[in-house]
Design an enzyme around this catalytic site. Structure first.
Site, PDB file in Angstrom:
ATOM      1  N   GLU A   1       8.371  -5.854  19.013  1.00 58.97           N
ATOM      2  CA  GLU A   1       7.487  -5.771  20.183  1.00 58.97           C
ATOM      3  C   GLU A   1       7.821  -6.887  21.164  1.00 58.97           C
ATOM      4  O   GLU A   1       8.097  -8.012  20.733  1.00 58.97           O
ATOM      5  CB  GLU A   1       6.030  -5.887  19.715  1.00 58.97           C
ATOM      6  CG  GLU A   1       5.633  -4.703  18.871  1.00 58.97           C
ATOM      7  CD  GLU A   1       4.227  -4.817  18.289  1.00 58.97           C
ATOM      8  OE1 GLU A   1       3.481  -5.714  18.710  1.00 58.97           O
ATOM      9  OE2 GLU A   1       3.903  -3.999  17.420  1.00 58.97           O
TER      10      GLU A   1
ATOM     11  N   HIS B   1       0.335  -1.679  21.056  1.00 59.15           N
ATOM     12  CA  HIS B   1      -0.376  -2.516  20.074  1.00 59.15           C
ATOM     13  C   HIS B   1      -1.805  -2.833  20.552  1.00 59.15           C
ATOM     14  O   HIS B   1      -2.143  -3.993  20.801  1.00 59.15           O
ATOM     15  CB  HIS B   1       0.408  -3.806  19.789  1.00 59.15           C
ATOM     16  CG  HIS B   1       0.046  -4.430  18.477  1.00 59.15           C
ATOM     17  ND1 HIS B   1       0.923  -5.161  17.716  1.00 59.15           N
ATOM     18  CD2 HIS B   1      -1.123  -4.433  17.773  1.00 59.15           C
ATOM     19  CE1 HIS B   1       0.326  -5.589  16.628  1.00 59.15           C
ATOM     20  NE2 HIS B   1      -0.926  -5.154  16.641  1.00 59.15           N
TER      21      HIS B   1
ATOM     22  N   ARG C   1       1.809  -2.460  11.202  1.00 56.15           N
ATOM     23  CA  ARG C   1       2.844  -3.376  11.710  1.00 56.15           C
ATOM     24  C   ARG C   1       4.148  -2.595  11.858  1.00 56.15           C
ATOM     25  O   ARG C   1       4.524  -1.820  10.968  1.00 56.15           O
ATOM     26  CB  ARG C   1       3.055  -4.556  10.764  1.00 56.15           C
ATOM     27  CG  ARG C   1       1.991  -5.632  10.838  1.00 56.15           C
ATOM     28  CD  ARG C   1       2.013  -6.381  12.186  1.00 56.15           C
ATOM     29  NE  ARG C   1       1.029  -7.436  12.256  1.00 56.15           N
ATOM     30  CZ  ARG C   1      -0.204  -7.325  12.748  1.00 56.15           C
ATOM     31  NH1 ARG C   1      -0.625  -6.160  13.215  1.00 56.15           N
ATOM     32  NH2 ARG C   1      -1.010  -8.375  12.790  1.00 56.15           N
TER      33      ARG C   1
HETATM   34  C1  GLV Z   1      -3.693  -6.719  15.037  1.00 60.93           C
HETATM   35  O1  GLV Z   1      -2.585  -6.321  15.048  1.00 60.93           O
HETATM   36  C2  GLV Z   1      -4.323  -7.326  13.917  1.00 60.93           C
HETATM   37  O2  GLV Z   1      -3.647  -7.595  12.915  1.00 60.93           O
HETATM   38  O3  GLV Z   1      -5.520  -7.576  13.989  1.00 60.93           O
END
Ligand code: GLV
Length: 318
Positions: free
Chosen positions: A267, A285, A238
């Site tokens: 983001e 991401h 994250r």
């Molecule tokens: C993606 O970011 C997830 O947490 O699966």
């Protein structure tokens, strides 16, 4: 048992095909997040919600959806959901662990390798027309094999990242709130140590913690300054775990050699100092974005909803 389900964004056909006809589905087949008001409007009268990380499910949203039984997040991380508020409102929250572990670990390694061996710069150079003769001194990077990998956060994904290091003959150091059992440490050739030692000794630091108050800016200026000047930071967890402004300075001023990032603090915005840096590989991401895994994630979210609507326990509650 009848029920009504709101799917707030795109979900694979294969996953939606599992929903029986007696369940009414309101499907917002879009990649874009709904505005909060619209999300709350569309949730009216629904028993279940399937959402992605772009939907913020806070106390307000939950308070205005009195019939809601389950929020099924199509992600392993669920920092977009106020889980304490969901508990207060009697709403079950589920996520999609396990099905994305290996794919996300693959991608963390893709970032690690691309950053170490300068794959993105090499690609740009090869296409640019500048390659007029073979050059001895072109695009030297850092070795991966035989080096030290430091894993911060030794859950499923952190362990899968560590397992891949076995093939590269690496030394693996890890830190987590909870120490792994001896058999896991043995299997993965992983040594438990403190965060400071990892930052000081690792050639590659890969972050795999959830985003929690305690992990926000875990990698801050002090952490970056304590890393090797030759080290590479990888973040496929994250964005807010890393202080992006400090990282931009670290990359610009050579405190560390490079980084591979799949996630960002705000983001889809990326700090200007990262966008302009050559020594960082950036991705939008997509850590779990393989065809099979995306279908598996959608399928698990649907199965969680169906279980709850049938009065059964969810498969993967948080
Ligand atoms: C993606 O970011 C997830 O947490 O699966």
């Amino acid at each position: 048992m009848p029920g009504s389900l709101f799917i707030s964004n795109m979900l694979p056909d294969e996953a939606r095909a599992l929903i029986p006809a007696h369940i009414t589905v309101d499907y917002h087949a879009s990649e874009l997040p709904l505005a909060k008001g619209e999300l709350m409007g569309r949730l009216q009268g629904k028993d279940a919600l399937i959402c992605h990380i772009i939907s913020k499910i806070d106390d307000d949203v939950l308070a205005r959806a009195p019939g809601l039984k389950i929020v099924a997040n199509v992600a392993v991380g669920y920092d977009n959901i106020d889980v304490a508020a969901a508990r207060r409102h009697g709403v079950i929250v589920t996520n999609t662990p396990d099905v994305l572990t290996e794919t996300t670990a693959d991608f963390a390694w893709a970032l690690l390798m691309a950053a170490a061996r300068r794959v993105v710069e090499a690609d740009a150079y090869a296409r640019s027309g500048q390659w007029t003769s073979w050059k001895w001194s072109l695009l030297w990077g850092g070795d991966i094999h035989g080096k030290t990998l430091g894993v911060l956060g030794f859950g499923r994904i952190g362990r899968a990242v560590a397992r891949r290091a076995l093939g590269f003959g690496m030394r693996v150091l890890y830190h987590d709130e909870v120490r792994a059992d001896p058999a896991t440490e043995r299997d993965l050739h992983a040594t438990y140590t403190d965060r400071k030692t990892i930052l000081r000794e690792a050639d590659f630091v890969s972050v795999h913690t959830p985003l929690l108050p305690a992990t926000r800016h875990l990698i801050d200026e002090a952490a970056l300054r304590s890393m090797k000047r030759t080290a590479i930071l990888v973040n496929a967890a994250r964005g807010p775990i890393v202080d992006e402004a400090a990282l931009a300075r670290a990359l610009g001023e050579g405190w560390i050699a490079g980084a591979g990032l799949d996630v960002f603090e705000e983001e889809p915005k990326i700090h200007a100092g990262l966008v302009s840096a050559k020594n960082v590989v950036l991705a939008p991401h997509i850590g779990s974005a393989s065809v099979d895994t995306r279908i598996a994630m959608g399928t698990l979210a649907v199965r969680n909803c169906l279980a709850v609507l049938e009065g059964k326990p969810p498969i993967t509650p948080v």
